[in-house]
Design an enzyme around this catalytic site. Structure first.
Site, PDB file in Angstrom:
ATOM      1  N   ARG A  47       0.845  -1.188  -0.041  1.00  0.00           N
ATOM      2  CA  ARG A  47       0.004  -0.063  -0.093  1.00  0.00           C
ATOM      3  C   ARG A  47       0.992   1.329   0.067  1.00  0.00           C
ATOM      4  O   ARG A  47       0.424   2.239  -0.601  1.00  0.00           O
ATOM      5  CB  ARG A  47      -1.065   0.003   1.235  1.00  0.00           C
ATOM      6  CG  ARG A  47      -1.434   1.211   1.364  1.00  0.00           C
ATOM      7  CD  ARG A  47      -2.844   1.437   2.285  1.00  0.00           C
ATOM      8  NE  ARG A  47      -2.887   0.653   3.530  1.00  0.00           N
ATOM      9  CZ  ARG A  47      -2.052   1.021   4.645  1.00  0.00           C
ATOM     10  NH1 ARG A  47      -1.585   2.349   4.475  1.00  0.00           N
ATOM     11  NH2 ARG A  47      -2.051   0.284   5.716  1.00  0.00           N
ATOM     12  N   TYR A  99     -14.788  16.472 -17.089  1.00  0.00           N
ATOM     13  CA  TYR A  99     -15.172  15.103 -17.059  1.00  0.00           C
ATOM     14  C   TYR A  99     -16.356  14.919 -16.025  1.00  0.00           C
ATOM     15  O   TYR A  99     -16.255  15.510 -14.895  1.00  0.00           O
ATOM     16  CB  TYR A  99     -14.175  14.343 -16.767  1.00  0.00           C
ATOM     17  CG  TYR A  99     -14.307  12.713 -16.485  1.00  0.00           C
ATOM     18  CD1 TYR A  99     -14.921  12.186 -17.565  1.00  0.00           C
ATOM     19  CD2 TYR A  99     -14.209  12.264 -15.207  1.00  0.00           C
ATOM     20  CE1 TYR A  99     -15.145  10.820 -17.408  1.00  0.00           C
ATOM     21  CE2 TYR A  99     -14.742  10.931 -15.209  1.00  0.00           C
ATOM     22  CZ  TYR A  99     -15.058  10.209 -16.154  1.00  0.00           C
ATOM     23  OH  TYR A  99     -15.360   8.918 -15.851  1.00  0.00           O
ATOM     24  N   ASP A 171      -5.814  18.265 -16.164  1.00  0.00           N
ATOM     25  CA  ASP A 171      -5.990  16.672 -16.482  1.00  0.00           C
ATOM     26  C   ASP A 171      -5.670  16.671 -18.003  1.00  0.00           C
ATOM     27  O   ASP A 171      -6.051  16.945 -19.059  1.00  0.00           O
ATOM     28  CB  ASP A 171      -7.464  16.647 -16.356  1.00  0.00           C
ATOM     29  CG  ASP A 171      -7.827  15.164 -16.456  1.00  0.00           C
ATOM     30  OD1 ASP A 171      -7.327  14.555 -17.151  1.00  0.00           O
ATOM     31  OD2 ASP A 171      -8.942  14.711 -15.858  1.00  0.00           O
ATOM     32  N   LYS A 196      -7.148   5.197 -20.058  1.00  0.00           N
ATOM     33  CA  LYS A 196      -7.461   5.691 -21.251  1.00  0.00           C
ATOM     34  C   LYS A 196      -6.370   5.528 -22.336  1.00  0.00           C
ATOM     35  O   LYS A 196      -5.934   4.324 -22.577  1.00  0.00           O
ATOM     36  CB  LYS A 196      -7.984   7.266 -21.380  1.00  0.00           C
ATOM     37  CG  LYS A 196      -8.912   7.617 -20.356  1.00  0.00           C
ATOM     38  CD  LYS A 196     -10.396   6.891 -20.535  1.00  0.00           C
ATOM     39  CE  LYS A 196     -11.449   7.033 -19.131  1.00  0.00           C
ATOM     40  NZ  LYS A 196     -11.224   8.418 -18.776  1.00  0.00           N
TER      41      LYS A 196
END
Ligand SMILES: *Cc1c(COP(=O)(O)O)cnc(C)c1O
Length: 396
Positions: A47, A99, A171, A196
């Site tokens: 983690r 978005y 972004d 993406k």
């Protein structure tokens, strides 16, 4: 090294491998044994950090010209971590064309925590200047925007933001570092949905944040570990595999997109094509001043929701799928799909029309894609014409 070489080679130095495997090994482990109870190695718990994830983070940071990179379980986890840099009482200036999931995060989670969020048309510099004449902590935008393809002047916004005391987060999902490097244009942070283009194969979800600011990087690393939002080793390994072909994929996808954008722009049933890669389109000059390509996502209007719906449903090669950037072509209706989390009244204000069709172009043969688009259009036009005739009859 030039971008295609850097991308193809990845970052091979990070994982020390006595067998010199051509594909970097994956550390599919939760824990790492320590030398002693008092002296610790670089990694102890996945983690907090994992060599496979670190390898990916370095590879993407290199492509974005960043000194630090952090990989999260999704693009939204990456964006959420960035919004944690803003405290209650402080202000975020966000672009209006954002978005859908980012809008939902800001309006449903960040604002209720006492952060002020103002949505501003950042592609209009006068409006941006006014919004940034007051103090702000963070400016957040995408360029070109999705799905309207508005281009935002990253250099100008970064200058205005600095005066307002704000950090700029771009972004960069729509173009990837192969086409645009916002840190070079003055931004402080770059965010990616690696789901993406970076992955390119629609086989994982991941997100990244890149920066050159060691203080921000340290804080984000703390947030990633404290909230447990880091990317798992297998996803990191798979993403690095996808990343190697980013350059060739995008070259091919963009070449196809240009052909399709020109085809659509010439069709009498298409009202408007949103693709900044087309010369003469509103953001074209600015786009080529700050990026080396326009990506492979475009949107267009037919003028009628039913026609758009029938068109999308009649497509055979393009699957009806959210997301973009994959090697396979996709079609969607943003108002019903990726941007459905934006309330209708807000969508109207943001000029997101109901009949907007978004296409993500893949690496297929462009002629097959053109055939599919032509065939679907003739079906949609025939059927909606028929529907209009029936409606006329009914009203007689
Ligand atoms: C998809 C997307 C996101 C969210 O990323 P996930 O990986 O789906 O969580 C954020 N920003 C943009 C521009 C996107 O397209």
């Amino acid at each position: 090294m030039r971008p295609l070489t850097r991308i193809a080679r990845g970052d091979r130095d990070r994982v020390e491998d006595p067998y010199r495997a051509s594909s970097p090994p994956i550390y599919q482990t939760a824990t790492f044994a320590q030398q002693s109870a008092e002296s610790f190695g670089e990694f102890d718990y996945s983690r907090s950090g994992n060599p496979t994830r670190a390898n990916l983070e370095r590879a993407v940071a290199t492509l974005e010209n960043a000194s630090h990179g952090l990989a999260f379980g999704s693009g939204m986890a990456a964006l959420a971590a960035v919004t944690r840099l803003v405290r209650p009482g402080e202000r975020i200036v966000a672009s209006t064309d954002l978005y859908g999931g980012a809008y939902r995060l800001l309006s449903e989670i960040v604002e209720p925590q006492g952060v002020t969020v103002e949505y501003v048309d950042l592609d209009q510099l006068e409006i941006a200047r006014r919004a940034l004449s007051k103090p702000a902590r963070l400016v957040l935008f995408e360029s070109p925007t999705n799905p309207l393809h508005r281009v935002i002047d990253t250099r100008a916004i970064s200058t205005l933001a600095k005066r307002a005391g704000a950090r700029v987060a771009v972004d960069n999902t729509m173009l990837s570092p192969y086409r645009q490097r916002p840190l070079d244009l003055g931004a402080d942070l770059v965010v990616h949905s690696a789901t993406k283009f970076l992955s390119g194969h629609a086989d994982l979800t991941a997100g990244l944040v890149l920066t050159n600011d060691p203080v921000i990087a340290e804080r984000l690393e703390f947030i990633l570990n404290a909230e447990g939002t880091g990317l798992a080793p297998f996803e990191a390994w798979l993403l690095q595999r996808g990343l190697r072909t980013l350059g060739v994929r995008m070259d091919r996808q963009e070449a196809n997109t240009r052909v399709i954008a020109e085809f659509l722009a010439a069709q009498p049933w298409v009202r408007r094509v949103n693709y900044a890669g087309l010369p003469g389109s509103p953001g074209h000059e600015l786009l080529i001043a700050q990026a080396t390509g326009a990506g492979s996502v475009l949107a267009f209007e037919t003028g009628d929701y039913e026609t758009s719906r029938r068109f999308v449903e009649a497509l055979e090669l393009f699957s009806i799928t959210v997301s973009f950037g994959s090697v396979c072509s996709l079609a969607s209706l943003p108002c019903r799909m990726s941007h459905a989390s934006i309330p209708e009244s807000v969508r109207n204000r943001r000029q997101l029309p109901e009949d907007l069709v978004r296409l993500s172009i893949g690496i297929e043969d462009a002629n097959d894609l053109l055939d599919d688009l032509s065939r679907a259009a003739s079906i949609a036009l025939r059927e909606t014409e028929h529907a209009t005739d029936c409606a006329d009859l009914a009203s007689v």
